[in-house]
Design an enzyme around this catalytic site. Structure first.
Site, PDB file in Angstrom:
ATOM      1  N   LYS A   1      38.575  28.875   4.637  1.00 20.40           N
ATOM      2  CA  LYS A   1      39.438  29.661   3.753  1.00 20.40           C
ATOM      3  C   LYS A   1      38.701  30.874   3.173  1.00 20.40           C
ATOM      4  O   LYS A   1      39.271  31.955   3.064  1.00 20.40           O
ATOM      5  CB  LYS A   1      39.967  28.761   2.631  1.00 20.40           C
TER       6      LYS A   1
ATOM      7  N   MET B   1      61.271   4.772  32.957  1.00 17.04           N
ATOM      8  CA  MET B   1      60.197   4.645  33.931  1.00 17.04           C
ATOM      9  C   MET B   1      59.417   3.346  33.721  1.00 17.04           C
ATOM     10  O   MET B   1      59.071   2.649  34.686  1.00 17.04           O
ATOM     11  CB  MET B   1      59.259   5.857  33.848  1.00 17.04           C
TER      12      MET B   1
ATOM     13  N   GLU C   1      53.426  20.343  13.832  1.00 17.56           N
ATOM     14  CA  GLU C   1      52.421  21.150  14.543  1.00 17.56           C
ATOM     15  C   GLU C   1      52.349  20.816  16.028  1.00 17.56           C
ATOM     16  O   GLU C   1      52.011  21.659  16.849  1.00 17.56           O
ATOM     17  CB  GLU C   1      51.048  20.998  13.892  1.00 17.56           C
TER      18      GLU C   1
ATOM     19  N   PHE D   1      39.876  17.988   0.021  1.00 15.11           N
ATOM     20  CA  PHE D   1      41.297  17.771   0.302  1.00 15.11           C
ATOM     21  C   PHE D   1      41.683  18.435   1.632  1.00 15.11           C
ATOM     22  O   PHE D   1      41.363  19.597   1.862  1.00 15.11           O
ATOM     23  CB  PHE D   1      42.151  18.338  -0.838  1.00 15.11           C
ATOM     24  N   GLN D   2      42.331  17.682   2.478  1.00 12.86           N
ATOM     25  CA  GLN D   2      42.758  18.123   3.807  1.00 12.86           C
ATOM     26  C   GLN D   2      41.606  18.633   4.664  1.00 12.86           C
ATOM     27  O   GLN D   2      41.767  19.533   5.471  1.00 12.86           O
ATOM     28  CB  GLN D   2      43.872  19.174   3.712  1.00 12.86           C
TER      29      GLN D   2
END
Lengths: 581, 200
Positions: A182, A496, A70, A132-133
């Site tokens: 949802k 760097m 993502e 969940f999630q």
């Protein structure tokens, strides 16, 4: 599909008569199409499944690019937004899908990139139950979004989406996140046709322009003997390149750019005197502390630009043009604040300033440039012997692209070298992570940049460290056949940080030695062609082969291990203490 | 210039839309800069549907001004003002719980309470609750006094403040609702006072 009808009958639909009953997901997708979205970067998951199910039927109108992480979706959306000027769109699921967006949101927030992220969320009745999630996406993303909102009812979707696009794209742009539970995605709601948002009562995208300040600014400029313009991404974001060019050409003022302002006027423009900041050019840094009037346009005096603030341009009167009132006096005290959209304020200012040249003053910049060329640049871009330098690669690339390519860079030494030496003829052609300094930005951003500018050559210049942060996006390039050219400048170090350790930590190289896989073989495993080179006489041909290749290509170039980027304003030093070596 | 360097109490008044999550958005502007909010009150305003935050912090004018700008930048924030204590009328309310038998026995307590403008809210056999409203020093003073008489519990509310120079928010809101707002809405009190703050 009756949704097609809705698009045609929009005016009828606006007569507040429900033309259809749609699911929340369908309303969302219709809204995206109405906002002119053509490309979505995303990754499906449990809580966003209803939207993906609806997307199955919209495949002909909405292109969805399946990323590999993502974070990659956010950077791709940023790259898309930066090259196209449109809003980048991201889909992700709840929980880990949404938390993976944070880096890209933070990057877009600090670099003012317009982006709308849609995240799925657990059912509304499960909110707060550790389902969940489930994560508290709204609160996690609050500090890194311009605006965010949780939708729990399908009837809200249309209005919230319109607001999201309006807020993301107007004023000082920024990322917006809409979290949709949802149940709202599944729920049926009456659909009245999509209405764009053009007003939010509590949100004023542009401050009112005050003519008196324009007049004061013009007076200061007209009296100035050593005026100096600093320009930033605000010019690009305001689509004010022409207005800016007219202003500097009439006033004859030497102008230097911040890293995100690159390309607002071409590199070769006679009044473009180079880059500001820590690894910027010699003259612009030193002369910041000699000018009498400093005109900052669409830039925010980042600490990487100003160095030590209490020794920054203290002798100068400061004029600051910015659309964001919070930027005025934030870091540098302003003598005259010119609030407003620079597309409107610049022409007003141009009208009042006298046609002038500042030959002697401009010559000073040229003298410093010559000194920098002799003592620093020449060895970097035209080395005759020894290992390859990053600068010579970029220099060769310029000759092949003529400055017309979109250059996407990651973060670190190669970024500074690429931004310093790449030629930019066009606006929106330098895509890099400026404010946040996000390693891993370039590969996914290049994917988005290509979708945003399909007719341009998109060349990603990436270090061996940054490439390994998001290299899974090679999978996206493979699957979606994205024609991006990838140059890995491999110095086998996190360069760097190594440079700083060399200069400031007594060469105590602490965890900067990084090993890499066989990048060419890795690319090959994704069916992407490529080669590795390490010799000077191979560079030009290899770059030409890469550019002429049809489809994506990976060119790994082994460069000098312990090379330093100079000039450099050491941290804590004033801009006039810039070091050439 | 002195007011810019010296820390003092500032009353920040924030007019907002009524939106879930806005409290967090406002709070993190302070916590990100490691600024301590000394008092925070949210309430309706004189305008229906518009909420009002009263926030007290002790800081320099420069810090407060920058915070005010960041607050005003939030989408659902309509307007932010910051004022010193001299520019506002402010009050805090406090409740004091003391044993009733002590009060009943000692007449002096009643006199003391009257002196402090306190009044009884609840009187029960076991305890009595007094309420006093005023400035911090006043409500603090009463704590000191009541400690001697077995103060059981004390609580003080957040500060509410009204800006002396304010004409209220009705007319401003009308400007906000217009598509082309006037100067005042777009900003800003600070710009108007700019000459007092900086000289060219």
């Amino acid at each position: 599909m009756d949704t097609l009808e809705i698009q045609k009958d929009k005016t009828d639909a606006q007569q507040a008569k429900a033309v259809a009953t749609l699911t929340g997901s369908q309303i969302l997708l219709n809204g995206l199409i109405a906002e002119g979205v053509d490309t979505i970067f995303g990754y499906p998951g449990g809580a966003i499944m209803p939207i993906y199910d609806a997307l199955y039927d919209y495949n002909d109108r909405l292109k969805h690019i399946l990323v590999r992480h993502e974070q990659g979706a956010t950077h791709a959306a940023q790259g898309y937004a930066r090259t196209s000027g449109k809003v980048g769109v991201v889909f992700a699921t709840s929980g880990p899908g949404a938390t993976n967006l944070i880096t890209g949101l933070a990057d877009a927030q600090i670099d003012s990139t317009p982006m709308v992220c849609i995240t799925g969320q657990v059912f509304a009745h499960l909110l707060g139950t550790d389902a969940f999630q489930e994560t508290d996406v709204i609160n996690i993303t609050t500090p890194v979004t311009k605006w965010n909102y949780q939708v729990t009812d399908a009837s809200e979707i249309e209005e919230v989406l319109a607001k999201a696009f309006y807020i993301a794209s107007t004023g000082r742009p920024g990322p917006v996140l809409v979290d949709i539970t949802k149940n709202a995605q599944i729920q049926m709601a009456e659909y009245f046709g999509y209405q764009k948002c053009d007003h939010v009562r509590s949100y004023k995208p542009k401050p009112e322009i005050r003519k008196s300040y324009i007049e004061q600014a013009a007076e200061l400029i007209n009296k100035a003997e050593k005026p100096f313009v600093l320009f930033g991404q605000g010019i690009l974001l305001g689509n004010a390149e022409q207005e800016f060019k007219a202003f500097v050409e009439k006033s004859g003022i030497p102008s230097a750019w911040t890293i995100l302002g690159a390309g607002a006027i071409p590199t070769d423009h006679p009044l473009n005197v180079g880059m500001l900041g820590m690894h910027g050019n010699y003259g612009p840094n030193v002369l910041t502390n000699e000018c009498d009037v400093l005109i900052a346009i669409g830039m925010r005096f980042d600490d990487r630009v100003t160095g030590r603030l209490d020794k920054y341009a203290k002798q100068a009167k400061v004029i600051h043009l910015d659309i964001d009132p919070a930027e005025i006096d934030k870091n540098v005290k302003t003598t005259v604040p010119v609030w407003g959209d620079c597309k409107e304020t610049l022409p007003m200012l141009t009208e009042l300033v006298q046609q002038k040249t500042h030959d002697a003053w401009l010559q000073k910049f040229r003298d410093f440039a010559q000194q920098e060329m002799d003592q620093c640049i020449d060895a970097e871009i035209n080395p005759k012997e020894g290992e390859l330098s990053m600068g010579e690669v970029i220099n060769q690339l310029n000759q092949l692209t003529n400055g017309d390519a979109v250059i996407v860079t990651d973060v670190g030494q190669h970024q500074m070298v690429a931004c310093r030496y790449a030629k930019f003829n066009n606006t929106r052609s330098n895509i890099t992570s400026g404010g946040l300094g996000t390693m891993g930005f370039a590969l996914p951003a290049a994917i988005g940049a290509k979708f945003g500018a399909p007719d341009k050559d998109v060349v990603a210049v990436i270090g061996d460290g940054g490439f390994q942060m998001t290299l899974q996006e090679l999978g996206t390039i493979m699957q979606s056949k994205v024609d991006v050219k990838i140059i890995i400048l491999n110095n086998q170090f996190l360069g760097m940080v190594r440079q700083w350790q060399e200069l400031f930590n007594d060469k105590r190289y602490s965890f900067v030695d990084i090993t890499s896989p066989d990048f060419v073989a890795l690319a090959k495993s994704y069916y992407i062609d490529g080669q590795r080179i390490s010799e000077r006489n191979q560079v030009k041909d290899a770059l030409a082969t890469m550019l002429e290749h049809k489809g994506p290509y990976l060119l790994e170039i082994m460069v000098k291990k312990e090379n330093n980027v100079f000039p450099m304003v050491p941290q804590g030093c004033s801009v006039s203490e810039i070091r050439l070596k | 210039m002195e007011s810019q360097i010296e820390k003092q109490e500032y009353n920040i008044t924030v007019y907002t839309e009524n939106q879930i999550g806005l409290l967090n958005r406002i709070a993190i502007i302070f916590s990100r800069r490691k600024l301590n909010i000394e008092s925070l009150n949210t309430s309706p305003s004189e305008v229906n549907g518009i909420h009002r935050f009263n926030i007290v912090i002790t800081e320099t004018e420069e810090v407060v001004r920058k915070v005010a700008r960041q607050l005003e930048k939030q989408i659902e924030v309509l307007k932010v003002y910051y004022n010193t204590n001299a520019d506002v009328i402010w009050q805090e309310m406090a409740l004091y719980k003391v044993p009733t038998d002590v009060i009943a026995e000692q007449v002096s307590v009643e006199r003391l309470l009257r002196e402090h403008g306190a009044r009884a809210v609840v009187i029960r056999n076991d305890y009595t609750v007094f309420e006093a409203t005023g400035h911090r020093e006043e409500t603090d003073k009463l704590v000191e006094v009541l400690q001697q008489y077995g103060l059981i519990e004390f609580v003080r509310s957040a500060r509410v403040a009204i800006i002396k120079a304010s004409d209220g928010f009705h007319s401003k809101l009308k400007e906000f609702e217009q598509r082309e707002p006037g100067d005042e809405v777009v900003e800003n009190q600070y710009l108007n006072n700019r000459d007092k703050v900086f000289t060219m």
